[in-house]
Design an enzyme around this catalytic site. Structure first.
Site: not given
Ligand code: PGA
Length: 248
Positions: A10-11, A213, A234-235
């Protein structure tokens, strides 16, 4: 039948079109794992160049949002048909950032889920509790409410093919991952909820991701849980580490 794992990036609001193309090139050989479906969910403006950039690879492209109306006077919105025509396969619906910052409620999300499915897109339907809700002990009640509200009018046959992402809000972007036990407990609870709403076969077929995370160090343990079928990332999806998560 075993469920195939699915790892989606998820960019969020990152990557200009040229940066997006460069990232696809950087990740190309790192994200090959025949046992895992790999998806990049990218900002709307990156969809067309990213689809071009991943042509001939194992990567499929998803959107981060869409609108439920067919077409017309909805300035700034993007329809399911536009996504399908561009070659998009997945769409994230109900991410906590959209629920929170853009005030998307479950009635709206239910319309989006139904529209995505009827257009031939696979929704990645997100749910998750706040820290306050977890501390109050209402996590599973809240998740069940979200799942039930967002899937009103969706048939068992349709639910089999969607993806549900469990993302505790307190774990998103914080570096604070849910423990493996916490993540498995809720993913299992979601599967039980689907079983109650539909039947055992539907619950056994639906893929449930954990998100919040996820990184190269914790993916293997999370994805080894019986009810966790991959991750929404995400990150860590914006760097070479994403390859390590896909090839966990
Ligand atoms: P994160 O985000 O991996 O940066 O915690 C996950 C998401 O919001 O899909």
């Amino acid at each position: 039948m075993a469920r195939k794992k699915i790892v989606a990036g998820n960019w969020k609001m990152n990557m200009t079109p040229s940066q997006a193309v460069a990232l696809c090139a950087q990740l190309k050989d790192l994200v090959v794992n025949p046992d895992v479906d790999v998806v990049y969910c990218v900002p709307a403006i990156d969809i067309v160049p990213v689809i071009e950039a991943v042509k001939g690879t194992n990567v499929q492209v998803g959107a981060e949002n869409m609108y439920f109306e067919e077409k017309g006077a909805y300035t700034g919105e993007i329809s399911a048909e536009m996504l399908v025509d561009a070659g998009v396969k997945y769409v994230i619906i109900g991410h906590s950032e959209r629920r929170d910052y853009f005030k998307e409620d479950d009635a709206l999300l239910n319309k989006k889920v139904k529209k995505a499915i009827s257009a031939g897109l696979t929704p990645i339907l997100c749910c998750g509790e706040s820290l306050e809700q977890r501390e109050m002990g209402v996590t599973m009640d809240w998740i069940r409410f979200q799942i039930k509200s967002d899937l009103v009018g969706v048939t068992a046959d349709q639910v089999k093919d969607i993806v549900i992402a469990y993302e505790p809000i307190w774990a998103i972007g914080t570096g604070k991952t849910a423990t493996t036990e916490q993540a498995e407990e809720v993913c299992k609870g979601i599967r039980e909820c689907i079983c109650e709403m539909y039947d055992e076969a539907t619950a056994a077929a639906v893929r449930i991701q954990y998100g919040g995370s996820v990184n190269a160090g914790n993916a293997a343990e999370l994805f080894a849980q019986p009810d966790i079928d991959g991750g929404l990332v995400g990150g860590a999806s914006l760097k070479a580490d994403f390859g390590k998560i896909v090839c966990y």
